[in-house]
Scaffold this active site. Structure first.
Site: not given
Lengths: 284, 279, 117, 147
Positions: B12, B59, B193
């Protein structure tokens, strides 16, 4: 290394806080309750720990139904006394111990307990009344406190077994902390009481005293008691007693088969709607 | 009893939302990523799920750092998406299944997972973008949903072995629900990442590909790594792959690969897609 | 002070643990407020006053006002929250990545493409 | 629900489980709003208008206006949340709990001082304790209302 030196168990009735805050402790009704804590205040003065790990339940104060954590650990530097609808209690701000709290969170989460990590929250009578009972009305609480909130309000609530095992994990966490801190763990809430419905006012002396006996001598077996027994025998709010198992699980007696020393035991009915129970256990 | 039809793990990234909004699916930068999805959509059309259990991380939309749950689960009739501050379009609400959510909560707490229960919950891009990729342009989304959040933001995070066990408990909770519903389990996040620090832009293709392969053949492989190991190997945000592991755990037992895709980069991220079916 | 915690050191990487979360609370709280368009506009109107309203310390304020991501991380910021601040100025995560690594955005993007080969 | 609910046979007792929590969501959230002094003041100034700001059922609003805590609990209220209404009214937990039994304040207080309600006959629905349905209301306050 840090270690758990003692555990304290006590009810946390809001009316006790009100009696203190309104200067009613001398009234005959309240004198009997507070008499049971005279020893404890002196004991705490003589045995002031470096940190208190205080297990309690939030009463619709810091957590609304939007979000209810099963277990929440307070990692903040301080916690303000909450306005629960009466205005905040006139008690000192609760200072936290962020380093030890973060260490315990780390260790206990590694041990498969899924804590909610709290960096800011207000604390209600569930936490401040036990402090008042044990410390009276000081300008500041005698040491930092790590608040640990347990959901005993919205079902499903954690089982006694889960709570007891959590206590063991907390002990392991404390003992792996690399500073020589003396830590007390307090379990609060209970004993028998019911605040709601036609059965309000329920008290069960026999259950409570058996609970105290078993908590001292055989907590691992006591931890197997299912929720329904608490509710049926000790009232809908008597379920708060599962929190005492967290504190007891953190004591060493269960492991080396050496029972902890009973420094003090007190039981009185009533304070408001509640049977007041109180124990101090020392690790020998 | 409810039936688990399979699972899909997918990356995502908020940026994907903007690419969808601007119709960039055939743009050379985006094509290798979007081309991964038609086989998954065909598979979904075949297995016809009624419900999606979506395992992701928030988040900073629904949860702030004041109170950060390790494992949280939604129990609302509807979940709203909202402005996350980085300018991606807000999507219409998603339908929940309150009975199913509470059944899962009962079952998970019974199995000693210390859940945070949420009767209101905003869902962010980690929830909405995967659904948008699987059912593009279908509003309302054709499945009912149960959002499950895993803390991948504030350390300490749950360790990989705990996540796998959590996934297994989710699987048992689904399969013990007295319903004929068909359930797909979705895990979102990762793969390697890192967004912060001088190591920003870190990618570990070798590890990602190994992880995708092992997730099929030997999901416990990754549990040999601690969370700090995974940060080192996959980046500070690469640890989101524990959501994939949780979803894999929910599939209970052996699985076969239906489809996979891997492409670097989408923004700063190695994007992965893995669709699995029980065998 | 030895807190008894073993911390992994990974070069160029900050683990967002309890120590950092406490240090960065005000900064992250301000960034959290940027979920609302109204608050983003208020920030642009008077950045300093907005920082003060959220109780940022001098280090945090200076880092936020200069949009230096590494400085914000050093002041306790978390990438997901800082991204909301970056968003106000149209910075995407590749701009942010380039800034932190001291590369041009093009070079940063090329590095990512290379990593996929 | 797949799990058993063994607690449904405890007399005079409602367990705040998922169903209750769903049913009472907005009622309880309204109660929590009373933790702010300004909200308490607004509620007291015009109870009906304040309640109308919340997506509660009409019956929930009526139960709050009537200060009938048993009724509130049937509609999903939880005592710790409902206590915020009591606090706003300056009532103690003992007064609130007593109000659910049909006893006067004095009767309830006396029962507590005498050792509280006995567990005997009050464990399981169908026994003959004073919390059982066929023995309600329990005191003068309730009987007065019934007349």
């Amino acid at each position: 290394m840090a270690r758990i030196t003692a555990s304290v168990y006590t009810s946390h009735v809001p009316a006790i806080g009100a009696a203190l805050d309104l200067g009613k402790t001398g009234e005959p009704y309240w004198r009997k309750v507070f008499a049971g804590y005279e020893f404890s205040k002196a004991w705490l003065r003589d045995n002031t720990p470096d940190v208190i790990f205080l297990v309690y339940n939030d009463h619709a104060t810091a957590f609304s139904l939007e979000m209810i954590p099963t277990f929440a650990i307070g990692c903040a530097a301080e916690f303000q006394p909450a306005d629960e609808g009466w205005g905040p209690r006139p008690v000192p701000v609760v200072k936290g111990h962020p380093e030890l709290a973060a260490h315990i969170a780390q260790s206990v989460i590694q041990d498969d307990f899924d804590l909610c990590i709290v960096n800011k929250m207000a604390v209600d009578h569930g936490l401040t009344v036990p402090l008042s009972l044990m410390c009276g009305q000081p300008q500041a609480w005698p040491c930092p406190v790590i608040p640990f909130a347990v959901n005993v309000v919205q079902y499903p609530v954690p089982s006694g077994r889960r709570c007891f095992n959590l206590g063991r994990a907390i002990r392991k966490a404390v003992e792996s902390y690399d500073r020589p801190l003396k830590v007390q763990i307090w379990g609060t809430g209970g004993m028998s009481h019911q605040l709601q419905g036609p059965r309000a006012g329920l008290i069960n002396r026999e259950f409570d005293n058996t609970f105290l006996d078993r908590l001292i001598a055989d907590p691992a077996d006591l931890a197997n008691m299912p929720h329904i027994d608490y509710v049926r025998e000790a009232g809908s709010e008597g379920i708060e007693l599962v929190m005492w198992l967290i504190a007891r699980g953190a004591m060493s007696g269960e492991f080396d088969k050496r029972a902890p020393r009973v420094a003090h035991r007190f039981y009185h009915v009533p304070a408001s709607n509640t049977a007041v129970g109180h124990l101090i256990l020392e690790n020998t | 009893m409810a039936k688990i039809v399979g699972g899909i793990n997918v990356t995502h990234v908020p940026y994907i939302g903007r690419a969808i909004a601007n119709n960039l699916q055939q743009d050379p930068y985006w094509k290798p990523f979007f081309d991964g999805f038609p086989p998954v959509r065909q598979w979904l059309a075949k297995v016809k799920p009624d419900i999606a259990v979506v395992i992701y991380n928030d988040h900073g939309l629904n949860f702030f750092l004041d109170k950060m749950p390790t494992f949280a689960i939604g129990a609302a009739a509807e979940y709203n998406n909202a402005d996350e501050g980085w300018g991606i379009p807000t999507l219409p609400p998603y339908q929940g299944d309150v009975d199913f959510s509470w059944h899962m909560i009962d079952s998970l707490i019974e199995e000693e997972f210390d859940m945070v229960t949420c009767q209101e919950m905003l869902v962010d891009h980690a929830f909405t973008i995967p659904l948008e990729l699987f059912w593009p342009g279908q509003h309302p989304c054709p499945v009912r949903t149960v959002p499950i959040c895993v803390n991948t933001v504030q350390f300490p995070l749950p360790k990989p072995a705990r996540c796998f066990k959590f996934g297994q408990a989710i699987g048992r909770a689904i399969e013990s629900w007295d319903s004929d519903a068909r359930v797909v389990v979705i895990g979102t996040g990762g793969l390697s990442h890192q967004l912060d620090g001088q190591r920003a832009g870190f990618i570990n293709k070798e590890f990602d590909l190994m992880f995708m392969e092992k997730l099929i053949s030997d999901p416990l492989w990754v549990t040999r790594y601690s969370i700090p190991d995974l940060v080192e190997l996959t980046g500070t945000q690469g640890v989101e792959l524990i959501n994939w592991l949780t979803a894999r755990g929910a599939l209970l037992g052996e699985v076969a690969k239906v489809h996979a895709n891997y492409h670097v980069p989408i923004s700063n991220t190695a994007s992965g897609l893995l669709c699995m079916e029980s065998v | 002070m030895n807190t008894g915690r073993q911390k992994r050191v990974i070069p160029g990487t900050t683990i967002f643990d309890g120590d950092v979360a406490r240090k960065g609370y005000a900064l992250n709280k301000m960034c959290f407020s940027f979920n609302s368009a109204e608050n983003r506009a208020a920030y642009l109107e008077d950045k300093e006053a907005y920082c003060d309203k959220y109780g940022l310390n001098e280090q945090q304020k200076k880092a936020a006002l200069s949009l230096q991501v590494l400085d914000m991380l050093a002041a306790g910021g978390n990438a997901y929250y800082l991204a909301k601040l970056g968003g106000i100025f149209g910075l995407d995560m590749q701009d942010v990545g380039a800034q932190q690594t001291g590369m041009t955005k093009e070079a940063f993007k090329a590095k990512l493409v290379e990593a996929g080969k | 629900m797949a799990l058993d609910k063994p607690y449904q046979d405890v007399p005079g007792t409602t367990i705040f489980d998922a169903e209750q929590s769903r049913l009472g969501y907005h009622l309880n959230q309204f109660c929590m709003s009373l933790m702010k002094a300004e909200n308490r003041a607004r509620f007291k100034a015009d109870e009906r208008a304040y309640l109308d700001e919340w997506p509660m059922s009409e019956e929930q609003k009526q139960a709050v206006l009537a200060r009938d805590l048993n009724w509130c609990i049937r509609l999903g209220g939880n005592i710790y949340f409902l206590a915020k209404i009591g606090a706003t009214d300056g009532k103690s937990f003992q007064q609130m709990a007593g109000s659910m039994t049909g006893m006067t304040e004095e009767e309830y207080r006396d029962m507590m001082i005498a050792g509280g309600r006995s567990i005997e006959g009050n464990r399981v629905v169908g026994e003959d304790g004073n919390a059982q349905a066929h023995r309600q209301p329990q005191g003068k306050a309730g009987r007065k209302e019934a007349n």
